[in-house]
Write a protein that holds these residues in place. Structure first.
Motif, PDB file in Angstrom:
ATOM      1  N   ILE A   1       0.840  -1.197   0.000  1.00 42.83           N
ATOM      2  CA  ILE A   1       0.000   0.000   0.000  1.00 42.83           C
ATOM      3  C   ILE A   1       0.876   1.248   0.000  1.00 42.83           C
ATOM      4  O   ILE A   1       0.584   2.219  -0.696  1.00 42.83           O
ATOM      5  CB  ILE A   1      -0.954  -0.014   1.205  1.00 42.83           C
ATOM      6  CG1 ILE A   1      -1.975  -1.134   1.056  1.00 42.83           C
ATOM      7  CG2 ILE A   1      -1.659   1.332   1.359  1.00 42.83           C
ATOM      8  CD1 ILE A   1      -2.862  -1.331   2.257  1.00 42.83           C
ATOM      9  N   SER A   2       1.958   1.242   0.763  1.00 46.84           N
ATOM     10  CA  SER A   2       2.827   2.419   0.812  1.00 46.84           C
ATOM     11  C   SER A   2       3.526   2.675  -0.522  1.00 46.84           C
ATOM     12  O   SER A   2       3.867   3.807  -0.827  1.00 46.84           O
ATOM     13  CB  SER A   2       3.854   2.277   1.933  1.00 46.84           C
ATOM     14  OG  SER A   2       4.718   1.206   1.677  1.00 46.84           O
ATOM     15  N   ARG A   3       3.745   1.642  -1.313  1.00 49.58           N
ATOM     16  CA  ARG A   3       4.337   1.849  -2.644  1.00 49.58           C
ATOM     17  C   ARG A   3       3.320   2.429  -3.617  1.00 49.58           C
ATOM     18  O   ARG A   3       3.645   3.276  -4.435  1.00 49.58           O
ATOM     19  CB  ARG A   3       4.859   0.535  -3.200  1.00 49.58           C
ATOM     20  CG  ARG A   3       6.110   0.073  -2.529  1.00 49.58           C
ATOM     21  CD  ARG A   3       6.665  -1.162  -3.183  1.00 49.58           C
ATOM     22  NE  ARG A   3       7.616  -1.788  -2.276  1.00 49.58           N
ATOM     23  CZ  ARG A   3       7.797  -3.081  -2.157  1.00 49.58           C
ATOM     24  NH1 ARG A   3       7.084  -3.904  -2.890  1.00 49.58           N
ATOM     25  NH2 ARG A   3       8.657  -3.558  -1.308  1.00 49.58           N
ATOM     26  N   VAL A   4       2.096   1.955  -3.540  1.00 54.86           N
ATOM     27  CA  VAL A   4       1.062   2.430  -4.452  1.00 54.86           C
ATOM     28  C   VAL A   4       0.583   3.811  -4.044  1.00 54.86           C
ATOM     29  O   VAL A   4       0.341   4.676  -4.880  1.00 54.86           O
ATOM     30  CB  VAL A   4      -0.122   1.431  -4.474  1.00 54.86           C
ATOM     31  CG1 VAL A   4      -1.279   1.974  -5.280  1.00 54.86           C
ATOM     32  CG2 VAL A   4       0.332   0.094  -5.028  1.00 54.86           C
ATOM     33  N   TRP A   5       0.442   4.058  -2.755  1.00 55.90           N
ATOM     34  CA  TRP A   5      -0.095   5.305  -2.228  1.00 55.90           C
ATOM     35  C   TRP A   5       0.956   5.915  -1.309  1.00 55.90           C
ATOM     36  O   TRP A   5       0.894   5.772  -0.092  1.00 55.90           O
ATOM     37  CB  TRP A   5      -1.356   5.000  -1.471  1.00 55.90           C
ATOM     38  CG  TRP A   5      -2.228   6.161  -1.177  1.00 55.90           C
ATOM     39  CD1 TRP A   5      -1.927   7.481  -1.245  1.00 55.90           C
ATOM     40  CD2 TRP A   5      -3.583   6.088  -0.739  1.00 55.90           C
ATOM     41  NE1 TRP A   5      -2.990   8.231  -0.890  1.00 55.90           N
ATOM     42  CE2 TRP A   5      -4.020   7.414  -0.574  1.00 55.90           C
ATOM     43  CE3 TRP A   5      -4.444   5.052  -0.475  1.00 55.90           C
ATOM     44  CZ2 TRP A   5      -5.303   7.704  -0.137  1.00 55.90           C
ATOM     45  CZ3 TRP A   5      -5.715   5.350  -0.057  1.00 55.90           C
ATOM     46  CH2 TRP A   5      -6.149   6.650   0.113  1.00 55.90           C
ATOM     47  N   PRO A   6       1.948   6.640  -1.862  1.00 56.91           N
ATOM     48  CA  PRO A   6       3.077   7.099  -1.048  1.00 56.91           C
ATOM     49  C   PRO A   6       2.737   8.209  -0.059  1.00 56.91           C
ATOM     50  O   PRO A   6       3.443   8.385   0.912  1.00 56.91           O
ATOM     51  CB  PRO A   6       4.085   7.581  -2.081  1.00 56.91           C
ATOM     52  CG  PRO A   6       3.278   7.926  -3.261  1.00 56.91           C
ATOM     53  CD  PRO A   6       2.103   6.997  -3.247  1.00 56.91           C
ATOM     54  N   GLY A   7       1.672   8.982  -0.288  1.00 55.14           N
ATOM     55  CA  GLY A   7       1.330  10.066   0.622  1.00 55.14           C
ATOM     56  C   GLY A   7       0.860   9.537   1.963  1.00 55.14           C
ATOM     57  O   GLY A   7       0.048   8.641   2.049  1.00 55.14           O
ATOM     58  N   LYS A   8       1.408  10.105   3.026  1.00 56.50           N
ATOM     59  CA  LYS A   8       1.035   9.672   4.368  1.00 56.50           C
ATOM     60  C   LYS A   8       0.217  10.762   5.027  1.00 56.50           C
ATOM     61  O   LYS A   8       0.453  11.946   4.841  1.00 56.50           O
ATOM     62  CB  LYS A   8       2.270   9.393   5.221  1.00 56.50           C
ATOM     63  CG  LYS A   8       3.068   8.213   4.731  1.00 56.50           C
ATOM     64  CD  LYS A   8       4.236   7.969   5.648  1.00 56.50           C
ATOM     65  CE  LYS A   8       5.044   6.780   5.159  1.00 56.50           C
ATOM     66  NZ  LYS A   8       6.206   6.532   5.998  1.00 56.50           N
TER      67      LYS A   8
END
Length: 75
Positions: free
Chosen positions: A32-39
């Motif tokens: 998920i962090s690779r696909v959606w990098p914004g935190k």
């Protein structure tokens, strides 16, 4: 009478959130962090991003310039 999906879907979502997500989320979080990098980060500054009621219109968006709200009925 309530349809079957109206009962089954909320129960399945509750079971997932309560019992399955604590075990599944750590496994899928790297993907998920690779696909959606914004935190989404929580700020310690309590006033950041908040506006007073005087600075916002009815929808909560900042308004440009002074606005008047009249309680009088116009005929």
């Amino acid at each position: 009478m309530v349809c079957i999906p109206c009962i089954v879907i909320p129960v399945l979502l509750w079971v997932y959130k309560k019992f399955l997500e604590p075990y599944i989320y750590p496994l899928i979080s790297p993907f998920i962090s690779r696909v959606w990098p914004g935190k989404v980060r929580e700020s310690n500054d309590k006033n950041k991003g908040k506006l007073g009621f005087k600075d916002a219109d009815i929808n909560g968006l900042p308004s440009k310039g002074p606005t008047e709200i009249s309680d009088k009925k116009k005929d």
